[in-house]
Design a protein around this motif. Structure first.
Motif, mmCIF file in Angstrom:
data_model
loop_
_atom_site.group_PDB
_atom_site.id
_atom_site.type_symbol
_atom_site.label_atom_id
_atom_site.label_comp_id
_atom_site.label_asym_id
_atom_site.label_seq_id
_atom_site.Cartn_x
_atom_site.Cartn_y
_atom_site.Cartn_z
ATOM 1 N N PHE A 180 86.913 66.146 -44.293
ATOM 2 C CA PHE A 180 87.268 66.676 -45.608
ATOM 3 C C PHE A 180 88.744 66.398 -45.877
ATOM 4 C CE2 PHE A 180 83.970 69.102 -43.616
ATOM 5 C CZ PHE A 180 83.065 69.446 -44.619
ATOM 6 N N VAL A 181 89.046 65.878 -47.049
ATOM 7 C CA VAL A 181 90.434 65.623 -47.449
ATOM 8 C C VAL A 181 90.706 66.401 -48.730
ATOM 9 C CG1 VAL A 181 92.095 63.901 -48.242
ATOM 10 C CG2 VAL A 181 90.552 63.363 -46.349
ATOM 11 N N ILE A 182 91.730 67.239 -48.688
ATOM 12 C CA ILE A 182 92.074 68.092 -49.825
ATOM 13 C C ILE A 182 93.351 67.585 -50.476
ATOM 14 C CG2 ILE A 182 92.591 70.449 -50.567
ATOM 15 C CD1 ILE A 182 91.166 71.391 -47.986
ATOM 16 N N ASP A 183 93.235 67.186 -51.735
ATOM 17 C CA ASP A 183 94.382 66.708 -52.522
ATOM 18 C C ASP A 183 95.151 65.595 -51.821
ATOM 19 O OD1 ASP A 183 93.889 68.335 -54.679
ATOM 20 O OD2 ASP A 183 95.274 69.917 -54.060
ATOM 21 N N ARG A 184 94.474 64.831 -50.988
ATOM 22 C CA ARG A 184 95.103 63.718 -50.251
ATOM 23 C C ARG A 184 96.290 64.193 -49.398
ATOM 24 N NH1 ARG A 184 93.502 58.577 -52.519
ATOM 25 N NH2 ARG A 184 91.281 58.889 -53.005
ATOM 26 N N PRO A 193 84.030 76.326 -39.308
ATOM 27 C CA PRO A 193 83.491 77.541 -39.934
ATOM 28 C C PRO A 193 84.009 77.711 -41.358
ATOM 29 C CG PRO A 193 84.282 78.001 -37.708
ATOM 30 C CD PRO A 193 84.739 76.611 -38.045
ATOM 31 N N ALA A 194 83.211 78.386 -42.176
ATOM 32 C CA ALA A 194 83.577 78.590 -43.577
ATOM 33 C C ALA A 194 84.931 79.266 -43.717
ATOM 34 C CB ALA A 194 82.494 79.411 -44.273
ATOM 35 N N GLU A 195 85.214 80.233 -42.839
ATOM 36 C CA GLU A 195 86.485 80.959 -42.927
ATOM 37 C C GLU A 195 87.670 80.031 -42.700
ATOM 38 O OE1 GLU A 195 83.171 83.595 -42.207
ATOM 39 O OE2 GLU A 195 83.908 81.833 -41.106
ATOM 40 N N THR A 196 87.520 79.082 -41.780
ATOM 41 C CA THR A 196 88.593 78.124 -41.505
ATOM 42 C C THR A 196 88.832 77.218 -42.707
ATOM 43 O OG1 THR A 196 88.083 78.117 -39.136
ATOM 44 C CG2 THR A 196 89.323 76.229 -39.996
ATOM 45 N N ILE A 197 87.748 76.724 -43.291
ATOM 46 C CA ILE A 197 87.871 75.865 -44.470
ATOM 47 C C ILE A 197 88.515 76.628 -45.617
ATOM 48 C CG2 ILE A 197 86.602 74.495 -46.172
ATOM 49 C CD1 ILE A 197 84.450 74.054 -44.025
ATOM 50 N N ALA A 198 88.104 77.880 -45.814
ATOM 51 C CA ALA A 198 88.663 78.691 -46.903
ATOM 52 C C ALA A 198 90.159 78.900 -46.712
ATOM 53 C CB ALA A 198 87.943 80.038 -46.975
ATOM 54 N N GLN A 199 90.602 79.075 -45.469
ATOM 55 C CA GLN A 199 92.030 79.242 -45.200
ATOM 56 C C GLN A 199 92.816 77.995 -45.589
ATOM 57 O OE1 GLN A 199 92.316 80.300 -41.057
ATOM 58 N NE2 GLN A 199 91.448 82.346 -41.370
ATOM 59 N N VAL A 200 92.263 76.815 -45.293
ATOM 60 C CA VAL A 200 92.943 75.569 -45.667
ATOM 61 C C VAL A 200 92.973 75.413 -47.181
ATOM 62 C CG1 VAL A 200 92.958 73.064 -45.420
ATOM 63 C CG2 VAL A 200 92.264 74.493 -43.490
ATOM 64 N N ASP A 202 93.069 77.847 -49.361
ATOM 65 C CA ASP A 202 94.092 78.789 -49.826
ATOM 66 C C ASP A 202 95.491 78.216 -49.611
ATOM 67 O OD1 ASP A 202 92.372 80.787 -50.748
ATOM 68 O OD2 ASP A 202 92.259 81.763 -48.802
ATOM 69 N N GLN A 203 95.701 77.620 -48.436
ATOM 70 C CA GLN A 203 97.017 77.053 -48.136
ATOM 71 C C GLN A 203 97.348 75.907 -49.075
ATOM 72 O OE1 GLN A 203 97.523 75.698 -44.083
ATOM 73 N NE2 GLN A 203 99.365 74.520 -44.578
ATOM 74 N N TRP A 205 96.204 75.385 -52.031
ATOM 75 C CA TRP A 205 96.433 75.921 -53.370
ATOM 76 C C TRP A 205 97.835 76.487 -53.485
ATOM 77 C CZ3 TRP A 205 93.389 75.758 -57.688
ATOM 78 C CH2 TRP A 205 93.765 76.562 -58.770
ATOM 79 N N ALA A 206 98.248 77.255 -52.499
ATOM 80 C CA ALA A 206 99.567 77.880 -52.527
ATOM 81 C C ALA A 206 100.683 76.841 -52.382
ATOM 82 C CB ALA A 206 99.675 78.916 -51.408
ATOM 83 N N ASP A 207 100.504 75.877 -51.499
ATOM 84 C CA ASP A 207 101.529 74.869 -51.267
ATOM 85 C C ASP A 207 101.765 73.990 -52.494
ATOM 86 O OD1 ASP A 207 101.809 75.858 -48.754
ATOM 87 O OD2 ASP A 207 100.850 74.181 -47.717
ATOM 88 N N ALA A 208 100.750 73.884 -53.341
ATOM 89 C CA ALA A 208 100.897 73.083 -54.554
ATOM 90 C C ALA A 208 101.545 73.864 -55.682
ATOM 91 C CB ALA A 208 99.523 72.560 -54.998
ATOM 92 N N GLY A 209 101.898 75.120 -55.424
ATOM 93 C CA GLY A 209 102.573 75.934 -56.433
ATOM 94 C C GLY A 209 101.648 76.452 -57.489
ATOM 95 N N ARG A 210 100.332 76.440 -57.198
ATOM 96 C CA ARG A 210 99.380 76.960 -58.166
ATOM 97 C C ARG A 210 99.376 78.478 -58.126
ATOM 98 N NH1 ARG A 210 96.300 72.770 -55.421
ATOM 99 N NH2 ARG A 210 95.947 70.968 -56.771
ATOM 100 N N THR A 211 99.023 79.082 -59.241
ATOM 101 C CA THR A 211 98.963 80.548 -59.302
ATOM 102 C C THR A 211 97.590 80.998 -59.745
ATOM 103 O OG1 THR A 211 99.783 80.548 -61.576
ATOM 104 C CG2 THR A 211 101.413 80.741 -59.795
#
Length: 211
Positions: A180-184, A193-200, A202-203, A205-211
């Motif tokens: 899986f590649v998120i935003d390159r 696990p789903a929880e691990t993917i969800a954490q990435v 979230d990270q 999303w936050a690192d991109a400055g999204r609110t």
């Protein structure tokens, strides 16, 4: 947010990983903003066309197992799938060249159809995904035009798309799937696990400055 998912249709971990990803999306507070792009990856691009081999034999050879150990590994995979809400029927499963199936998936993508249908057909229904007639039947059942499908399969249409996906994977250093590649910017290897993917997610999303 874009999530690209590389997988092969005969890869049980890929089907399981996609299910975990779907579960992760339900945990992610901005799932409506996620664009998912499925990409091709052939685990054995040099497998001869028109020939299939029992997957238990492939598993035993690849990992140096006895046939009984390989059968037990398949039973364990069935249990993992069941826990995730999927039905895997591994006994008697056969594998082969998946290039035509990937080309068909690119046609389905172009027509806005579901990418998961071949995984279900292969692992749950044990339908053949290696001959054109069976692939055309599956595609027609998913709403594609059977005549168009047969025309695509008789040519090398979408072959360049498969190659492009695999070249892109190599440029990222991908050697196995699911990947899986998120935003390159972020990569997740394997059926996490789903929880691990969800954490990435979230990270990212936050690192991109999204609110």
């Amino acid at each position: 947010m874009q999530v690209e998912i590389w997988s092969d249709v005969v890869c049980p971990w890929c089907y399981l990983g996609k299910r975990y990803f779907e579960q992760a999306l339900r945990l992610f507070g901005h799932r409506e903003a996620v664009q998912v792009v499925y990409r091709s990856f052939e685990l054995d691009p040099f497998a001869p066309t028109g020939v299939t081999t029992p997957t238990v034999e492939i598993l035993a050879t690849k990992y140096g197992m006895t046939l009984e150990q390989a059968h037990e590994a398949q039973r364990q995979m069935e249990k993992r799938a069941d826990a995730a809400g999927l039905t895997f029927r591994m006994d008697g499963l056969r594998s082969g060249n998946t290039r035509d199936a990937h080309r068909l998936l690119h046609l389905a993508k172009a027509r806005g159809r579901q990418a998961e249908r071949l995984h279900q057909a292969y692992f749950t229904d044990q339908a053949s995904i290696f001959d054109h007639s069976s692939l055309a039947d599956l595609a027609a059942g998913a709403g594609l035009d059977r005549g168009e499908v047969l025309g695509v399969l008789a040519s090398d249409t979408y072959g360049e798309d498969v190659d492009a996906d695999e070249q892109l994977a190599r440029s990222f250093g991908v050697s196995g799937v699911p990947f899986f590649v998120i935003d390159r910017r972020y990569g997740i290897s394997g059926a996490q696990p789903a929880e691990t993917i969800a954490q990435v997610l979230d990270q990212a999303w936050a690192d991109a400055g999204r609110t």
